[in-house]
Design a protein around this motif. Structure first.
Motif, PDB file in Angstrom:
ATOM      1  N   ASN A  52       0.817  -1.208   0.000  1.00 52.01           N
ATOM      2  CA  ASN A  52       0.000   0.000   0.000  1.00 52.01           C
ATOM      3  C   ASN A  52       0.852   1.259   0.000  1.00 52.01           C
ATOM      4  N   ARG A  53       1.917   1.254   0.786  1.00 52.87           N
ATOM      5  CA  ARG A  53       2.812   2.417   0.828  1.00 52.87           C
ATOM      6  C   ARG A  53       3.473   2.671  -0.527  1.00 52.87           C
ATOM      7  N   ALA A  54       3.667   1.611  -1.275  1.00 51.38           N
ATOM      8  CA  ALA A  54       4.261   1.743  -2.608  1.00 51.38           C
ATOM      9  C   ALA A  54       3.220   2.131  -3.652  1.00 51.38           C
ATOM     10  N   GLY A  55       1.978   2.326  -3.222  1.00 49.68           N
ATOM     11  CA  GLY A  55       0.935   2.788  -4.131  1.00 49.68           C
ATOM     12  C   GLY A  55       0.095   1.701  -4.761  1.00 49.68           C
ATOM     13  N   TRP A  56       0.218   0.462  -4.241  1.00 49.92           N
ATOM     14  CA  TRP A  56      -0.503  -0.662  -4.827  1.00 49.92           C
ATOM     15  C   TRP A  56      -1.765  -0.989  -4.038  1.00 49.92           C
ATOM     16  N   GLU A  57      -2.815  -1.359  -4.762  1.00 52.62           N
ATOM     17  CA  GLU A  57      -4.031  -1.909  -4.170  1.00 52.62           C
ATOM     18  C   GLU A  57      -4.016  -3.420  -4.363  1.00 52.62           C
ATOM     19  N   ILE A  58      -4.761  -4.125  -3.529  1.00 51.61           N
ATOM     20  CA  ILE A  58      -4.862  -5.577  -3.617  1.00 51.61           C
ATOM     21  C   ILE A  58      -6.281  -5.920  -4.061  1.00 51.61           C
ATOM     22  N   ALA A  59      -6.410  -6.613  -5.183  1.00 52.93           N
ATOM     23  CA  ALA A  59      -7.733  -6.953  -5.703  1.00 52.93           C
ATOM     24  C   ALA A  59      -8.469  -7.859  -4.737  1.00 52.93           C
ATOM     25  N   GLU A  60      -9.793  -7.749  -4.722  1.00 56.78           N
ATOM     26  CA  GLU A  60     -10.620  -8.587  -3.866  1.00 56.78           C
ATOM     27  C   GLU A  60     -11.915  -8.916  -4.588  1.00 56.78           C
ATOM     28  N   ASP A  61     -12.584  -9.961  -4.162  1.00 56.71           N
ATOM     29  CA  ASP A  61     -13.845 -10.363  -4.774  1.00 56.71           C
ATOM     30  C   ASP A  61     -14.848  -9.215  -4.699  1.00 56.71           C
ATOM     31  N   GLY A  62     -15.529  -8.971  -5.816  1.00 53.45           N
ATOM     32  CA  GLY A  62     -16.528  -7.915  -5.851  1.00 53.45           C
ATOM     33  C   GLY A  62     -15.978  -6.526  -6.089  1.00 53.45           C
ATOM     34  N   MET A  63     -14.683  -6.429  -6.302  1.00 51.98           N
ATOM     35  CA  MET A  63     -14.067  -5.117  -6.491  1.00 51.98           C
ATOM     36  C   MET A  63     -14.568  -4.482  -7.785  1.00 51.98           C
ATOM     37  N   GLU A  64     -14.918  -3.203  -7.725  1.00 50.83           N
ATOM     38  CA  GLU A  64     -15.336  -2.453  -8.893  1.00 50.83           C
ATOM     39  C   GLU A  64     -14.342  -1.321  -9.139  1.00 50.83           C
ATOM     40  N   ILE A  65     -14.045  -1.089 -10.405  1.00 51.49           N
ATOM     41  CA  ILE A  65     -13.097  -0.042 -10.801  1.00 51.49           C
ATOM     42  C   ILE A  65     -13.851   0.958 -11.659  1.00 51.49           C
ATOM     43  N   LEU A  66     -13.926   2.187 -11.207  1.00 46.70           N
ATOM     44  CA  LEU A  66     -14.620   3.246 -11.943  1.00 46.70           C
ATOM     45  C   LEU A  66     -13.592   4.053 -12.722  1.00 46.70           C
ATOM     46  N   LEU A  67     -13.883   4.316 -13.984  1.00 46.32           N
ATOM     47  CA  LEU A  67     -12.969   5.042 -14.854  1.00 46.32           C
ATOM     48  C   LEU A  67     -13.563   6.402 -15.210  1.00 46.32           C
TER      49      LEU A  67
END
Length: 225
Positions: free
Chosen positions: A210-225
């Motif tokens: 997280n400190r390096a700027g990364w997210e961890i994918a999880e079930d049900g995750m939605e990505i809004l563009l």
């Protein structure tokens, strides 16, 4: 569901096709090399001709994945699926690389002005790949293992991440270091193995990612563009 695009022929990438056999119409897109792998296994004959359209897509070619979403596939460093290796290669631990560039690919998706890169398997970072990832709105990247010898440390296997065709997240040659400083909107790890401690909320590994700027994918995750 309109389309399925395969990025390689690994078991965990193709086995789900067998649950889509109930005369469900969709397009199955893959490189000629991956389609050849499916043709050699009679189990995939359950994807009946006339119902499932098998479309070959070429490296570097752009095509419509579904309405409003165009895709371009490109080769990334990788290897053939473990189950396709000859027995002697598996026993000696030789790394069977994807010499033709058709067995391990990445996908660039375009939705209007947005650009999303999906790379669930990658054995190494190259200058060409870094250049392609730069400026992306979202990068979904191979997060299989935190460290190269993770499987052995967990007592669940002897193969290293490199042997399986995956970069580690951590370390000087890991993906966090390789992509550090790139202009990327959101960077999200996917394809995470169940031995990877980054899955544990609050773990030192999760905090570091997280400190390096990364997210961890999880079930049900939605990505809004």
């Amino acid at each position: 569901m309109a389309s399925v695009l395969l990025t390689n022929a690994d078991i965990d990438h193709v086995a789900g096709l067998l649950s889509l056999r109930e005369a469900q119409s969709f397009s199955l897109l893959a490189t000629p090399g991956v389609h050849q792998v499916l043709r050699t296994s009679s189990a995939f004959d359950v994807l009946a001709e006339g119902v499932v359209e098998r479309r070959k897509v070429e490296l570097g070619a752009s095509f419509d994945l579904v309405e409003g979403v165009s895709a371009t596939i490109f080769p990334v460093p990788g290897k053939i699926a473990l189950y396709l290796e000859a027995r002697e290669e598996a026993d000696t631990g030789a790394l069977v690389t994807d010499r033709q560039g058709e067995q391990t690919i990445g996908v660039e998706l375009r939705l209007g002005e947005a650009r999303v890169l999906f790379i669930p398997g990658c054995a190494a970072m190259t200058d060409a790949l870094r250049e392609r990832l730069a400026g992306a709105d979202v990068v979904l990247f191979d997060g299989t293992l935190w460290r190269d010898d993770e499987m052995a440390l967990a007592g669940v296997g002897a193969k290293t991440g490199r042997r399986m065709g995956h970069m580690s997240m951590s370390g000087a040659e890991g993906s966090m270091a390789a992509l550090e400083g790139l202009d990327i909107g959101r960077r999200i790890y996917v394809h995470i193995n169940n031995t990877n401690p980054v899955l544990i909320d609050g773990s030192p590994e999760r905090v570091a990612a997280n400190r390096a700027g990364w997210e961890i994918a999880e079930d049900g995750m939605e990505i809004l563009l």
